[in-house]
Design a protein around this motif. Structure first.
Motif, short mmCIF file in Angstrom:
data_model
loop_
_atom_site.label_atom_id
_atom_site.label_comp_id
_atom_site.label_asym_id
_atom_site.label_seq_id
_atom_site.Cartn_x
_atom_site.Cartn_y
_atom_site.Cartn_z
N VAL A 57 59.93 -5.07 52.55
CA VAL A 57 59.57 -5.42 51.17
C VAL A 57 58.90 -4.24 50.49
CG1 VAL A 57 58.19 -6.97 49.73
CG2 VAL A 57 59.42 -7.89 51.70
N LEU A 60 61.49 -1.70 49.43
CA LEU A 60 62.18 -2.08 48.20
C LEU A 60 61.31 -1.85 46.98
CD1 LEU A 60 63.94 -5.40 49.23
CD2 LEU A 60 65.03 -3.22 48.68
N GLU A 61 60.01 -2.10 47.10
CA GLU A 61 59.11 -1.90 45.97
C GLU A 61 59.07 -0.45 45.53
OE1 GLU A 61 55.39 -3.55 47.25
OE2 GLU A 61 55.95 -5.56 46.57
N THR A 64 61.99 0.25 43.08
CA THR A 64 62.18 -0.77 42.06
C THR A 64 61.51 -0.38 40.76
OG1 THR A 64 62.26 -2.47 43.75
CG2 THR A 64 61.75 -3.20 41.53
N SER A 65 62.21 -0.61 39.66
CA SER A 65 61.63 -0.39 38.35
C SER A 65 61.13 -1.71 37.76
CB SER A 65 62.67 0.24 37.43
OG SER A 65 62.14 0.45 36.15
N VAL A 66 61.92 -2.78 37.93
CA VAL A 66 61.58 -4.09 37.37
C VAL A 66 61.80 -5.15 38.45
CG1 VAL A 66 62.21 -5.82 35.65
CG2 VAL A 66 62.24 -3.41 35.04
N ARG A 67 60.83 -6.03 38.59
CA ARG A 67 60.96 -7.17 39.49
C ARG A 67 60.64 -8.44 38.71
NH1 ARG A 67 56.76 -5.97 43.68
NH2 ARG A 67 56.09 -4.60 42.04
N HIS A 69 59.96 -12.35 39.42
CA HIS A 69 59.59 -13.21 40.54
C HIS A 69 59.60 -14.66 40.09
CE1 HIS A 69 56.39 -15.29 42.90
NE2 HIS A 69 57.10 -14.77 43.88
N LEU A 82 63.39 -13.17 43.96
CA LEU A 82 63.14 -11.94 43.23
C LEU A 82 64.44 -11.40 42.66
CD1 LEU A 82 60.88 -9.99 45.77
CD2 LEU A 82 60.16 -10.90 43.57
N LEU A 83 64.41 -11.00 41.41
CA LEU A 83 65.49 -10.22 40.82
C LEU A 83 64.95 -8.81 40.73
CD1 LEU A 83 68.18 -9.76 39.38
CD2 LEU A 83 67.03 -10.40 37.25
N ILE A 84 65.60 -7.89 41.41
CA ILE A 84 65.11 -6.52 41.50
C ILE A 84 66.10 -5.60 40.80
CG2 ILE A 84 64.46 -4.65 43.06
CD1 ILE A 84 63.84 -6.81 45.16
N ASN A 86 66.78 -1.51 39.63
CA ASN A 86 66.35 -0.12 39.70
C ASN A 86 66.22 0.38 38.26
OD1 ASN A 86 68.98 0.29 38.88
ND2 ASN A 86 69.65 1.19 40.80
#
Length: 101
Positions: A57, A60-61, A64-67, A69, A82-84, A86
């Motif tokens: 996790v 992935l963070e 990641t640009s936008v998460r 939850h 989570l929608l992740i 880039n």
């Protein structure tokens, strides 16, 4: 990573992916209507993390640009989705929503 395979049976994982796909299809249709532009989606992927997978996790963070939850609870199932996105994906989404760069 072997813990991941024991968290969710493969058949159940496929069912969840299909449910997510239906939801994303509806969201894409709504976004298309909102932006008056075609919105295409690809088949989603699902990765299940058990309590011992915090290292994955964290990995992935870092990319990641936008998460986005979403927690969910029910009589037989509870969890978090989570929608992740880039950075390129997040920028593209912003352009679609705003109509300009």
């Amino acid at each position: 990573m072997s813990e991941k395979s024991t968290v969710l049976h493969e058949d159940l994982k496929e069912i969840f992916v299909e449910i997510i796909n239906i939801g994303l299809g509806k969201a894409a249709a709504a976004l298309s209507e909102l932006t008056e532009r075609p919105v295409q989606i690809t088949a989603p992927s699902l990765e299940v993390f058990g309590p011992g997978s915090l290292d994955r996790v964290s990995e992935l963070e870092s990319i990641t640009s936008v998460r986005i939850h979403q927690s969910f609870t029910g009589p037989e199932l509870a969890g978090q989705g989570l929608l992740i996105l880039n950075k390129p994906g997040a920028l593209h989404m912003a352009i679609l929503l705003m109509g300009e760069p």
